[in-house]
Scaffold this active site. Structure first.
Site, mmCIF file in Angstrom:
data_model
loop_
_atom_site.group_PDB
_atom_site.id
_atom_site.type_symbol
_atom_site.label_atom_id
_atom_site.label_comp_id
_atom_site.label_asym_id
_atom_site.label_seq_id
_atom_site.Cartn_x
_atom_site.Cartn_y
_atom_site.Cartn_z
ATOM 1 N N PHE A 122 0.598 -1.166 0.031
ATOM 2 C CA PHE A 122 0.095 -0.076 -0.012
ATOM 3 C C PHE A 122 1.088 1.240 0.032
ATOM 4 C CE2 PHE A 122 -1.784 3.032 2.708
ATOM 5 C CZ PHE A 122 -2.907 3.698 2.000
ATOM 6 N N SER A 190 2.779 -7.293 1.810
ATOM 7 C CA SER A 190 1.462 -6.590 2.540
ATOM 8 C C SER A 190 0.249 -6.391 1.547
ATOM 9 C CB SER A 190 1.927 -4.979 2.808
ATOM 10 O OG SER A 190 1.126 -4.554 3.887
ATOM 11 N N MET A 191 -0.226 -5.345 0.997
ATOM 12 C CA MET A 191 -1.221 -5.345 0.302
ATOM 13 C C MET A 191 -1.064 -6.223 -1.207
ATOM 14 S SD MET A 191 -2.863 -2.234 -1.718
ATOM 15 C CE MET A 191 -1.670 -2.174 -3.016
ATOM 16 N N ASP A 320 6.438 -8.174 13.571
ATOM 17 C CA ASP A 320 5.280 -7.179 12.693
ATOM 18 C C ASP A 320 4.208 -6.558 13.459
ATOM 19 O OD1 ASP A 320 3.662 -6.323 10.761
ATOM 20 O OD2 ASP A 320 3.826 -7.951 9.528
ATOM 21 N N HIS A 348 7.446 -5.423 9.942
ATOM 22 C CA HIS A 348 6.252 -5.609 8.739
ATOM 23 C C HIS A 348 7.150 -5.351 7.491
ATOM 24 C CE1 HIS A 348 2.749 -5.678 6.596
ATOM 25 N NE2 HIS A 348 2.866 -4.677 5.857
#
Length: 381
Positions: A122, A190-191, A320, A348
């Site tokens: 993201f 992630s995204m 994370d 993360h």
């Protein structure tokens, strides 16, 4: 006395011509000494001028760098990424699919190993992968694409930025450049990990293997600091800012602390530059965030992961604070054959914190899967 007398007699015996010759020689020596001194002076002046020119030559770009760093840090960051891409041999290209344009960088050509498509997270961009690309062999065919609406890829208010919508766009990109002529390896963080997983579930014939790095979209069993911040955001009726969309250098520093377990010492000007680059896009980031955190997308990977048939690797930082590492076990329970690589002292931002390790894990996984497939093919023969 004898010596003095001898000198007097000797001098008297010298003719007028000889005296003139001695006088001329003395003058020549004097002129030579003067000429040598003058030459030395000019040489010294030349050295001073050369030194001044050298200092000036170095000082001008240094001064330009300092001015850029202080006044236009965002421009300097863009130049930095351009230079890094150039150093690593990554070339930027555009793929036009009708009225839609994708921007991506690539290196190498399709070969014995599967091509690798990398999907960033993201509010990121294709250059987020450069730290990992650095440690991957140069002969590999690697593609890093700007996700829909991000950086150089088309942004449209009419576009669907949900996870399913992004999957369709990525598939459009894959078909546009004919990447799926052979099964390729897809990597997402992630995204981007959420999108990569749903893509593998939706288009299994395209995929050789999947690497998910701290993917969102999983119903993890433990809450994180980010989950608590989102709850505070909801309780405040959105008067608080979204932690992943900073508007100031201070908020950018907080975001880096949230996303990274390793504490990087980032100068204030660099933080400001990072914010300046993002601020023009913050309204768009907010739109995307609301889409991917909405009901239809928030657990998209969780709802589709049972459909993943390709070899799967999951890499996760144990510390994370955005997406809890317990999500790795949730995936492993559904897909028992998946490989888990959990990293100590890592948050993360695995790609930024442990790029060398990440590159090695991805490459080792691809090689092991190819070896398994080759052995299986030999048995069938």
């Amino acid at each position: 006395m004898l010596r003095c007398g001898y000198c007097i007699i000797y001098k008297n015996r010298i003719g007028n011509g000889q005296v003139a010759t001695w006088q001329l020689a003395n003058r020549f020596i004097s002129v030579s000494r003067l000429s040598f001194s003058t030459t030395q002076l000019f040489m010294t002046m030349d050295m001073v001028n050369l030194f001044a020119i050298s200092v000036g030559t170095l000082a001008i770009p240094l001064l330009a760098f300092m001015v850029s760093f202080l006044l236009w840090p965002s421009t300097l960051i863009k130049v930095y990424y351009w230079y890094w891409r150039r150093t690593l041999g990554m070339q930027v290209r555009h793929a036009d699919c009708g009225a839609y344009r994708f921007c991506y960088s690539y290196r190498g050509k399709p070969g014995l190993r599967p091509s690798i498509l990398m999907l960033h997270g993201f509010s990121g961009h294709k250059d987020a992968w450069l730290s990992v690309v650095k440690f991957l062999p140069k002969h590999l065919h690697i593609l890093c694409v700007d996700m829909p609406g991000h950086e150089g890829t088309t942004r449209s208010s009419a576009d669907d930025y949900s996870i399913q919508g992004q999957v369709q766009r990525v598939h459009q990109f894959v078909e546009c450049i004919k990447l799926n002529k052979k099964p390729f390896h897809i990597v997402g963080t992630s995204m981007g990990g959420n999108v990569a997983g749903v893509y593998a579930a939706t288009y299994p014939s395209d995929i050789f293997g999947v690497t998910l790095i701290c993917p969102s979209g999983i119903k993890h069993t433990s809450e994180t600091k980010f989950d608590n911040q989102l709850q505070d955001l909801l309780n405040s009726q959105h008067t608080l800012s979204i932690p992943l969309i900073p508007n100031t250098a201070e908020e950018m520093e907080e975001m880096l602390r949230l996303c990274s377990h390793v504490r990087f010492k980032v100068p204030q000007q660099v933080l400001q530059g990072l914010v300046d680059v993002r601020i023009p896009h913050n309204d768009f980031y907010q739109e995307v965030f609301m889409k991917i955190w909405g009901e239809s997308s928030r657990f998209a990977l969780h709802e589709h992961m049972h459909q993943i048939t390709s070899p799967l690797q999951v890499i996760w930082g144990k510390q994370d604070q955005v997406v809890d590492v317990s999500g790795a076990r949730v995936i492993a329970e559904v897909l028992s054959g998946c490989r888990l690589d959990l990293l100590d002292h890592c948050g993360h931002s695995v790609v930024m914190e442990r790029p060398r390790k990440t590159a090695k894990l991805i490459l080792d996984f691809i090689i092991s899967q190819q070896s398994t497939q080759n052995a299986s093919n030999k048995k069938q023969c």
